[in-house]
Motif scaffolding. Structure first.
Motif, PDB file in Angstrom:
ATOM      1  N   THR A  42       0.865  -1.228  -0.060  1.00 25.44           N
ATOM      2  CA  THR A  42       0.073   0.043   0.037  1.00 25.44           C
ATOM      3  C   THR A  42       0.884   1.043   0.001  1.00 25.44           C
ATOM      4  OG1 THR A  42      -1.572  -1.257   1.124  1.00 25.44           O
ATOM      5  CG2 THR A  42      -1.586   1.295   1.397  1.00 25.44           C
ATOM      6  N   PHE A  84      -3.515   3.396  -1.906  1.00 26.63           N
ATOM      7  CA  PHE A  84      -3.502   2.935  -3.098  1.00 26.63           C
ATOM      8  C   PHE A  84      -2.734   1.347  -2.910  1.00 26.63           C
ATOM      9  CE2 PHE A  84      -3.607   7.331  -3.852  1.00 26.63           C
ATOM     10  CZ  PHE A  84      -4.436   7.633  -4.991  1.00 26.63           C
ATOM     11  N   ASP A  85      -3.506   0.510  -3.760  1.00 31.24           N
ATOM     12  CA  ASP A  85      -2.795  -0.570  -3.899  1.00 31.24           C
ATOM     13  C   ASP A  85      -1.571  -0.466  -4.949  1.00 31.24           C
ATOM     14  OD1 ASP A  85      -4.546  -1.880  -2.212  1.00 31.24           O
ATOM     15  OD2 ASP A  85      -5.759  -2.882  -3.770  1.00 31.24           O
ATOM     16  N   ASP A 135       0.594  -2.383  -7.213  1.00 33.06           N
ATOM     17  CA  ASP A 135       0.597  -3.651  -8.025  1.00 33.06           C
ATOM     18  C   ASP A 135       1.394  -3.539  -9.256  1.00 33.06           C
ATOM     19  OD1 ASP A 135      -0.238  -6.112  -8.706  1.00 33.06           O
ATOM     20  OD2 ASP A 135      -2.361  -5.562  -9.184  1.00 33.06           O
ATOM     21  N   THR A 159      -3.701   1.507  -7.764  1.00 31.94           N
ATOM     22  CA  THR A 159      -4.991   1.203  -7.944  1.00 31.94           C
ATOM     23  C   THR A 159      -5.760   1.413  -6.668  1.00 31.94           C
ATOM     24  OG1 THR A 159      -4.560  -1.415  -7.797  1.00 31.94           O
ATOM     25  CG2 THR A 159      -4.365  -0.537  -9.866  1.00 31.94           C
ATOM     26  N   ASP A 160      -7.106   1.285  -7.011  1.00 33.95           N
ATOM     27  CA  ASP A 160      -7.933   1.045  -5.679  1.00 33.95           C
ATOM     28  C   ASP A 160      -8.065   2.267  -4.832  1.00 33.95           C
ATOM     29  OD1 ASP A 160     -10.242  -0.079  -4.390  1.00 33.95           O
ATOM     30  OD2 ASP A 160      -9.077  -1.314  -3.271  1.00 33.95           O
ATOM     31  N   LYS A 163      -8.394   4.929  -2.153  1.00 34.45           N
ATOM     32  CA  LYS A 163      -9.479   5.273  -1.219  1.00 34.45           C
ATOM     33  C   LYS A 163      -8.902   6.312  -0.209  1.00 34.45           C
ATOM     34  CE  LYS A 163     -11.095   0.317  -0.551  1.00 34.45           C
ATOM     35  NZ  LYS A 163      -9.942  -0.743  -1.007  1.00 34.45           N
TER      36      LYS A 163
END
Ligand code: MG
Length: 308
Positions: A190, A204-205, A207, A212-213, A215
């Motif tokens: 993260t 954020f992830d 990856d 991504t993702d 929040k």
């Protein structure tokens, strides 16, 4: 000079156990706006930037003295060490990210993206795969105070990633307004990024080199969110207003360290990494804690991270 105010450590949750000796010490004052503290263990010193005065300062842990490390520092802002102990620097004035090599020479890591100059790189961290991640808000080009006034060349303000080896640069966010401080979680899956315009920290992830993702992890009640660092238990420490705000990794605000001036950045240092250093407006502060900063990373070759 010490501030022994009983309200310096504000405990909001029993998981905030950082009390130490309850002393906030003013190590130095006399700057205009301080940022970018980085502790250099091999030399037992801390570097920090006095941005409007365009200089980098050095606090010596052995003698307690502060001296000018570098004049005309290109309005440098955020700094950190890479896995080899080399200094990573965001030069707001020169609008680039550089690395100071062991022999003192400087290597430019990123100065442009798709042929356009960055706004003014603000803060930088390295992942253990060797990639380097930085934020690019406009604070160094909006006036001559913290940099050199100039028009933006890029659309928007983003987080960028510099590839290990090739040094290719990739934009990894598209929906942030003023990305500022950033730090990886302990397992590096993260990335925490402060967005100063919105007063919050996002996660954020991480990856395969993308973010991504996204929040909202936490919103800070007052002040402008800036620097972010983690302790060894995964708590997230954020500089904003006259305090350092400590969030549990579940997003709960568990405590604060109140500071007499407006804080910008923090870092953990000292031989045990249990000394909190805070840059706040004109002064450098520190406190000894009962928690340690996140451990320094050891570089992991790319192939061992394949498939993550
Ligand atoms: Mg910053």
């Amino acid at each position: 000079m010490k501030d022994n105010s009983p309200t310096m450590f504000e405990v909001l949750d029993e998981r905030f156990v950082c009390g130490g000796d309850d002393q906030l010490e003013q190590l130095w004052t006399g700057g205009r706006w301080l940022e970018g503290p980085v502790y250099v263990p091999v030399g037992k010193y801390l570097l920090f930037n006095d941005i409007p005065n365009n200089r980098t300062m050095r606090w010596d842990e052995t003698s307690g003295t502060v001296s000018t490390f570098e004049h005309s520092s290109d309005y440098s802002n955020g700094q950190s060490l890479d896995a080899q102990g080399r200094l990573l620097v965001c030069e707001q004035g020169a609008r680039r990210v550089v690395r100071t090599e062991h022999d003192g020479s400087r290597t430019v890591l990123a100065a442009t993206f798709e042929g356009k100059r960055f706004n003014s790189p603000n803060d930088v961290v390295e992942h253990s795969d060797g990639s380097i991640w930085f934020t690019d808000p406009p604070y160094g080009i909006t006036s001559d105070y913290e940099g050199v006034r100039a028009p933006a060349e890029l659309e928007g303000c983003h987080v960028y990633r510099i590839e290990p080896g090739t040094q290719a640069c990739r934009q990894v966010t598209a929906d942030m307004d003023r990305p500022n401080g950033l730090a990886f979680s302990l397992d590096e899956t993260t990335l925490y990024v402060a967005d100063t315009m919105h007063g919050h920290i996002r996660t954020f992830d991480v990856d395969s080199g993308q973010l991504t993702d996204g929040k909202v992890f936490a919103t800070v009640a007052f002040g402008k969110v800036d620097g972010v660092r983690l302790d060894a238990t995964g708590n997230v420490w954020v500089a904003a207003g006259p305090a350092i705000h400590c969030f549990h990794s579940d997003g709960t605000l568990i405590g604060r360290v109140h500071v007499p001036e407006i804080s910008s950045n923090l870092t953990f240092g000292g031989p045990k990494r249990n000394r909190l250093f805070i840059c706040a407006t004109t002064s450098l502060y520190s406190a000894l804690l009962n928690v340690n900063g996140a451990p320094r990373r050891t570089q992991i070759p790319n192939q061992k991270r394949a498939g993550r």
